[in-house]
Enzyme design. Structure first.
Site, short mmCIF file in Angstrom:
data_model
loop_
_atom_site.label_atom_id
_atom_site.label_comp_id
_atom_site.label_asym_id
_atom_site.label_seq_id
_atom_site.Cartn_x
_atom_site.Cartn_y
_atom_site.Cartn_z
N GLU A 137 0.76 -1.32 -0.11
CA GLU A 137 0.08 -0.09 -0.04
C GLU A 137 1.10 1.34 -0.12
OE1 GLU A 137 -1.66 2.95 0.68
OE2 GLU A 137 -1.56 2.54 2.79
N CYS A 155 -2.85 7.77 4.21
CA CYS A 155 -2.99 7.55 2.94
C CYS A 155 -4.22 8.13 2.38
CB CYS A 155 -2.46 6.17 2.76
SG CYS A 155 -3.36 5.03 3.57
#
Length: 480
Positions: A253, A287
């Site tokens: 990720e 994020c």
């Protein structure tokens, strides 16, 4: 302030210690006060840790499912019973306010509990071998087995729950796991290790190895005994890991530059509230944070006015105060970088609506308009409390501009029109679309990951278990 004591052997098997002459100082970014020191493990120490964990992988694979479940449920219960202790630790070593930290603890409890639930649901399927001529006397199917040893590299912004998202599925699926936590926030991972030992996890199955990435990272990434890597972090580091890892499974990720789209039929007050939280949660070091908002022309003035007003009301200050909405960035250096990006955008023609003030590691919630196409703030992930607002003619222009980055993690869409919502869901190049929520919405059971440069594979407990296991086919040829 409380000083945490971290034992040098923590994270390693009992009876084994690693000589660590150097220490990592863990400091509170709010005032630079020393919280704790932890061992700075060397490359040699990481090599020893991997060797021990490879033996732990054999133990993990042979551990009955009911024992894995018991350990995971026991861990979740222990974290829940020490909620305030974990929350204070998260708030002290990182950027989160105490209220944000409590929510992270609650999510980590959920992540570990879901891992226990999913441990009993790792299943295979039967295969109809007689679908091909000659297969009439064959019977079988497939099942899933653990990869062995998982190497996990975690960031600073969710120092407990992002570790839980790697450790929980690894333990549930019968793997051993080594966590290399961020050097600035290793304490929550070490505390999780301690709790899992109390819950009965065999010591060699889960290790936490604090150390500087430049010293220990390559050993973990390249070691042949490490059969899978689970990484959360920046794109550049992700590319290096892929280049060095060799033939093994990799799940990543890698962040994003998340858009939100506000159409003219949306509930504006709800959209503003969601996007404010999405932009400034954890000082924007997330994020999933909202970085770009595209608003239809007809409602743009009202949205901008409400959004700037709410951003100016955001309370910045002491992380441990119940009244504080936002704390500092993780380091003064990071706050200075964000300030440089904002000043660069203003120099290029952007308009500063509010914020833009630097004070040590603090940076005030910042709203920009007129950010030019191609600006770094439009293209890259700022990872700070900065958001850019853009007027657009219609949904068509919004989706085209939203897709105009190399990232694609999640997006938010605000509209009351189901047809428009479904159209945007299909056309946005992202791993998840949140309708009438900002991009910053996630539950820990859902598949989580992105497209393009936002990553490889999916997290979310059940989906991470899929990444951490292999498929084995079994076929019996029966007598005629």
């Amino acid at each position: 302030m409380k000083m945490w004591t971290i034992h040098d052997k923590m994270g390693f098997s009992p009876g084994h210690s690693v000589e660590c002459k150097n220490r990592i100082e863990v400091r509170d970014p709010q005032d630079d006060s020393l919280i704790a020191t932890v061992p700075a493990v060397t490359a040699e120490g990481m090599q020893k840790a991997v060797d021990r964990a490879a033996e732990g992988a054999k133990i993990a694979a042979e551990t009955p499912v009911h024992q894995r479940i018991s350990v995971l449920y026991g861990t979740a219960d222990r974290i829940a019973s020490r909620r305030e202790e974990f929350a204070t630790l998260i708030a002290r070593e990182g950027s989160k306010t105490i209220r944000e930290a409590r929510k992270e603890v609650d999510r980590a409890v959920e992540t570990i509990r879901i891992s226990g639930e999913e441990a009993r649901r790792i299943q295979g399927e039967t295969i109809s071998f007689d679908q091909m001529p000659g297969g009439e006397n064959r019977l079988g199917g497939f099942y899933r087995f653990p990869v062995g040893l998982v190497g996990a590299i975690t960031p600073f912004n969710d120092p407990l729950n992002l570790v839980a998202h790697k450790v929980g599925p690894a333990v549930a699926s019968g793997n051993a796991v080594i966590v290399k936590p961020a050097s600035v926030t290793p304490l929550s991972a070490l505390k999780l290790w301690e709790v899992m030992q109390e819950a009965g996890l065999p010591a060699s199955v889960f290790s936490v190895v604090p150390g500087r990435g430049t010293e220990v990272g390559d050993i973990l990434v390249q070691h042949r005994s490490v059969r899978m890597l689970s990484f959360t972090g920046g794109v550049d580091a992700g590319r290096e890991i892929v280049r060095k890892a060799g033939v093994k499974k990799v799940s990543m990720e890698l962040g994003s530059n998340c858009p939100a789209i506000v159409l003219d039929d949306a509930d504006l007050s709800s959209a503003v509230e969601s996007c404010i939280s999405g932009a400034f949660w954890a000082a924007g070091q997330n994020c999933l944070k909202v970085q770009r908002i595209y608003i239809e022309d007809s409602c743009y003035p009202d949205f901008l006015e409400q959004f700037v007003f709410c951003a100016q009301q955001y309370r910045v200050g002491n992380k441990l105060s119940e009244e504080t909405d936002m704390g500092p960035l993780i380091t003064r250096r990071e706050a200075e970088r964000v300030d440089r990006w904002v000043k660069e955008a203003i120099k290029e023609g952007a308009t500063l609506c509010c914020g833009g003030k630097l004070d040590g590691a603090y940076y005030t919630p910042t709203v920009l308009t007129d950010v030019p196409e191609g600006s770094r703030l439009e293209r890259e992930e700022v990872f700070g409390p900065v958001v850019c607002l853009y007027p657009v003619r219609d949904a068509e222009e919004a989706v085209q501009r939203a897709n105009r980055t190399d990232f694609g993690l999640q997006a938010g869409v605000f509209t009351r029109d189901l047809d428009k919502a479904f159209n945007l869901v299909q056309r946005l190049d992202v791993g998840g679309v949140m309708v009438n929520d900002s991009s910053d919405y996630r539950i820990d059971a859902m598949p989580f990951g992105g497209v393009k440069q936002s990553g490889l594979g999916r997290e979310g407990v059940r989906f991470a278990i899929g990444e951490m296991t292999e498929t084995k086919v079994v076929c019996f040829r029966l007598g005629s």
